[in-house]
Design a protein around this motif. Sequence first.
Motif, PDB file in Angstrom:
ATOM      1  N   TRP A 331      51.519  25.272 -16.857  1.00 32.15           N
ATOM      2  CA  TRP A 331      50.672  24.158 -17.309  1.00 32.15           C
ATOM      3  C   TRP A 331      50.020  24.514 -18.643  1.00 32.15           C
ATOM      4  O   TRP A 331      49.684  25.676 -18.891  1.00 32.15           O
ATOM      5  CB  TRP A 331      49.574  23.878 -16.292  1.00 32.15           C
ATOM      6  CG  TRP A 331      48.538  22.921 -16.826  1.00 32.15           C
ATOM      7  CD1 TRP A 331      48.550  21.561 -16.756  1.00 32.15           C
ATOM      8  CD2 TRP A 331      47.349  23.282 -17.538  1.00 32.15           C
ATOM      9  NE1 TRP A 331      47.451  21.036 -17.389  1.00 32.15           N
ATOM     10  CE2 TRP A 331      46.698  22.078 -17.889  1.00 32.15           C
ATOM     11  CE3 TRP A 331      46.793  24.488 -17.947  1.00 32.15           C
ATOM     12  CZ2 TRP A 331      45.509  22.052 -18.606  1.00 32.15           C
ATOM     13  CZ3 TRP A 331      45.611  24.469 -18.666  1.00 32.15           C
ATOM     14  CH2 TRP A 331      44.976  23.264 -18.975  1.00 32.15           C
ATOM     15  N   HIS A 355      42.703  14.750 -24.156  1.00 30.43           N
ATOM     16  CA  HIS A 355      42.655  16.085 -23.570  1.00 30.43           C
ATOM     17  C   HIS A 355      41.941  16.050 -22.227  1.00 30.43           C
ATOM     18  O   HIS A 355      40.946  15.347 -22.055  1.00 30.43           O
ATOM     19  CB  HIS A 355      41.944  17.041 -24.531  1.00 30.43           C
ATOM     20  CG  HIS A 355      42.090  18.480 -24.182  1.00 30.43           C
ATOM     21  ND1 HIS A 355      41.204  19.133 -23.362  1.00 30.43           N
ATOM     22  CD2 HIS A 355      43.025  19.408 -24.557  1.00 30.43           C
ATOM     23  CE1 HIS A 355      41.563  20.399 -23.251  1.00 30.43           C
ATOM     24  NE2 HIS A 355      42.664  20.587 -23.960  1.00 30.43           N
ATOM     25  N   PHE A 356      42.451  16.832 -21.269  1.00 30.01           N
ATOM     26  CA  PHE A 356      41.902  16.802 -19.912  1.00 30.01           C
ATOM     27  C   PHE A 356      40.438  17.216 -19.867  1.00 30.01           C
ATOM     28  O   PHE A 356      39.687  16.794 -18.995  1.00 30.01           O
ATOM     29  CB  PHE A 356      42.722  17.734 -19.006  1.00 30.01           C
ATOM     30  CG  PHE A 356      42.366  19.194 -19.143  1.00 30.01           C
ATOM     31  CD1 PHE A 356      41.554  19.813 -18.212  1.00 30.01           C
ATOM     32  CD2 PHE A 356      42.823  19.955 -20.217  1.00 30.01           C
ATOM     33  CE1 PHE A 356      41.209  21.149 -18.336  1.00 30.01           C
ATOM     34  CE2 PHE A 356      42.503  21.285 -20.350  1.00 30.01           C
ATOM     35  CZ  PHE A 356      41.690  21.891 -19.408  1.00 30.01           C
ATOM     36  N   ASN A 357      40.016  18.045 -20.851  1.00 28.85           N
ATOM     37  CA  ASN A 357      38.703  18.676 -20.743  1.00 28.85           C
ATOM     38  C   ASN A 357      37.631  17.915 -21.520  1.00 28.85           C
ATOM     39  O   ASN A 357      36.626  17.492 -20.935  1.00 28.85           O
ATOM     40  CB  ASN A 357      38.790  20.121 -21.235  1.00 28.85           C
ATOM     41  CG  ASN A 357      37.707  21.004 -20.658  1.00 28.85           C
ATOM     42  OD1 ASN A 357      36.972  20.613 -19.771  1.00 28.85           O
ATOM     43  ND2 ASN A 357      37.602  22.221 -21.176  1.00 28.85           N
ATOM     44  N   LYS A 359      38.268  15.115 -23.428  1.00 29.35           N
ATOM     45  CA  LYS A 359      38.640  13.692 -23.531  1.00 29.35           C
ATOM     46  C   LYS A 359      38.870  13.232 -24.968  1.00 29.35           C
ATOM     47  O   LYS A 359      38.721  12.043 -25.261  1.00 29.35           O
ATOM     48  CB  LYS A 359      37.587  12.806 -22.849  1.00 29.35           C
ATOM     49  CG  LYS A 359      37.241  13.215 -21.427  1.00 29.35           C
ATOM     50  CD  LYS A 359      38.475  13.305 -20.554  1.00 29.35           C
ATOM     51  CE  LYS A 359      38.119  13.733 -19.125  1.00 29.35           C
ATOM     52  NZ  LYS A 359      39.328  13.964 -18.301  1.00 29.35           N
ATOM     53  N   GLU A 365      50.972  14.164 -22.631  1.00 30.29           N
ATOM     54  CA  GLU A 365      50.969  14.346 -21.177  1.00 30.29           C
ATOM     55  C   GLU A 365      52.379  14.121 -20.673  1.00 30.29           C
ATOM     56  O   GLU A 365      52.983  13.068 -20.927  1.00 30.29           O
ATOM     57  CB  GLU A 365      50.007  13.363 -20.517  1.00 30.29           C
ATOM     58  CG  GLU A 365      49.848  13.602 -19.019  1.00 30.29           C
ATOM     59  CD  GLU A 365      48.699  12.806 -18.436  1.00 30.29           C
ATOM     60  OE1 GLU A 365      48.947  11.879 -17.644  1.00 30.29           O
ATOM     61  OE2 GLU A 365      47.537  13.129 -18.786  1.00 30.29           O
ATOM     62  N   LEU A 402      49.272  16.705 -12.825  1.00 31.76           N
ATOM     63  CA  LEU A 402      48.222  17.383 -13.566  1.00 31.76           C
ATOM     64  C   LEU A 402      48.154  16.784 -14.965  1.00 31.76           C
ATOM     65  O   LEU A 402      49.192  16.521 -15.589  1.00 31.76           O
ATOM     66  CB  LEU A 402      48.509  18.887 -13.683  1.00 31.76           C
ATOM     67  CG  LEU A 402      48.493  19.709 -12.393  1.00 31.76           C
ATOM     68  CD1 LEU A 402      48.986  21.123 -12.664  1.00 31.76           C
ATOM     69  CD2 LEU A 402      47.093  19.734 -11.797  1.00 31.76           C
ATOM     70  N   MET A 403      46.961  16.555 -15.473  1.00 27.20           N
ATOM     71  CA  MET A 403      46.817  16.126 -16.852  1.00 27.20           C
ATOM     72  C   MET A 403      47.282  17.241 -17.783  1.00 27.20           C
ATOM     73  O   MET A 403      47.124  18.420 -17.478  1.00 27.20           O
ATOM     74  CB  MET A 403      45.355  15.754 -17.137  1.00 27.20           C
ATOM     75  CG  MET A 403      44.903  14.489 -16.428  1.00 27.20           C
ATOM     76  SD  MET A 403      43.224  14.000 -16.885  1.00 27.20           S
ATOM     77  CE  MET A 403      42.278  15.215 -15.964  1.00 27.20           C
ATOM     78  N   GLY A 404      47.841  16.859 -18.924  1.00 28.52           N
ATOM     79  CA  GLY A 404      48.451  17.828 -19.826  1.00 28.52           C
ATOM     80  C   GLY A 404      49.948  17.891 -19.569  1.00 28.52           C
ATOM     81  O   GLY A 404      50.571  16.904 -19.169  1.00 28.52           O
TER      82      GLY A 404
END
Length: 455
Positions: A331, A355-357, A359, A365, A402-404
């Motif tokens: 990942w 971005h998952f963290n 935003k 993705e 999973l995001m990303g």
Amino acid sequence: MTYASAEGRGVTVGLLFLGRKRPGFDMEWGRQMQQRVRRQLGQMELDVFEPREQAVDDASIRQAIAECEEHGVDALVLLQTTMADGRLAPTAAQLWPDPLVLWATPEKPEGDMVSSCSLVGTHVWASTLKRLGHSFEIVSGDPDEAGTRQHVIEAVRLAATVRRLRRLRVGLIGGQAPGFLAMNADPFALHQSLGAQLQTYSLLEFAGVVESLPTKAVEEDVAVVKRMNLPHKDTTDEDLPMASRLYLAMRHYFDEEHLDALAVRCWPEMPNTYGQWPYLGMARLADEGRAIACEGDVDGALCAWIGESLGMGRCYLSDWLEHDDQTMTLWHGGAAPLSLSPPPDQPGGPRIARHFNNKKPAVVEATIKPNMPITIFRLWRCDGNCHLAACDGDTIQPRRHLMGTQALARLVDRNPSDWFDELCHRGMPHHVAVVPGHHSALLRRLARMMHFVFS
């Protein structure tokens, strides 16, 4: 004499026949084998240069290698279609400091006479080169057989990769990401172990390139991105101009600084300065065959370059997120080559996202294609040694989204938990390179050629 295949891929081979000053063995069989070698090499994925004369003594091998140097040859392939003079091996090693490819051709299958002793002559050269500390690859077989031709291509790519590594120019923008101390790049250790040079650039210099890009160039690139038909997840077309600026700025360093590979410190500065991550641009560059790495991972960029040089394909640089005794989860934040995922209109296909963290845009993705053979590998230096680890695997359907960018992989011949423990104790940094296909055996040969510790 120069001849190129229709599918030449930028590797130039010096084809050097080691002849005899006096007749011996079956000279006609040797001439027939030379013609078969020429014919098959001309149909491979190689450009081939052959010196004017065969090498039969010290003067002629010096002349032949000098012609290869002048022609810009990447790898030397030496054949004894009839056994040649073993005293020429030290001269070849002196004049060509990079690995040599020794190709032994078969004996004539009819009659009771020993026709060539080609394998014997190759054995003589190999044992001499080993004692000289000079790397080599051995190919043994009929040029008309597919397995032999594949082995030749692999050996040539290995030899050319080592030679090109010693002339490689790698760029690093901004250093490694905070806390990732094992990814610190020492330019002197890099040169001593690989021959490559490292050029460093500040984030302020990078910002100057970003800001200086003409508006028209940015608009033209935005149009290119739109034609890629990547759907938006939680971004809009308004996010594309800055994504294109970051892409064009990174491409600038490849083109204008003549870089073969590039590592970029992508956080924390870039999302805070530009309001964006450079990952959409990195994914595009990787898909174009550019050796690019995030988080300032110079060795990760070198892994991508090695993958391209050896013909393994596009490289996805990933975290090793988790594992059990059967599988491992690969990942990262969203910079995988687009071609490693399903098409954009299919499940798991790439889409532009935040971005998952934190935003902020613009990441890719996607899910790496399931049911695909892959190789997971990594290059690094620790305790005075250069290390290379590699393992074959196969992607399977992920258990959850999973995001990303993500993949779930099952390793072919080892327990992921045991391998992780071994690699941590060898000091491997936390990124791994993922390429399509099973190539661990090829990478093991590269490690042998470069005198690396292989895991």
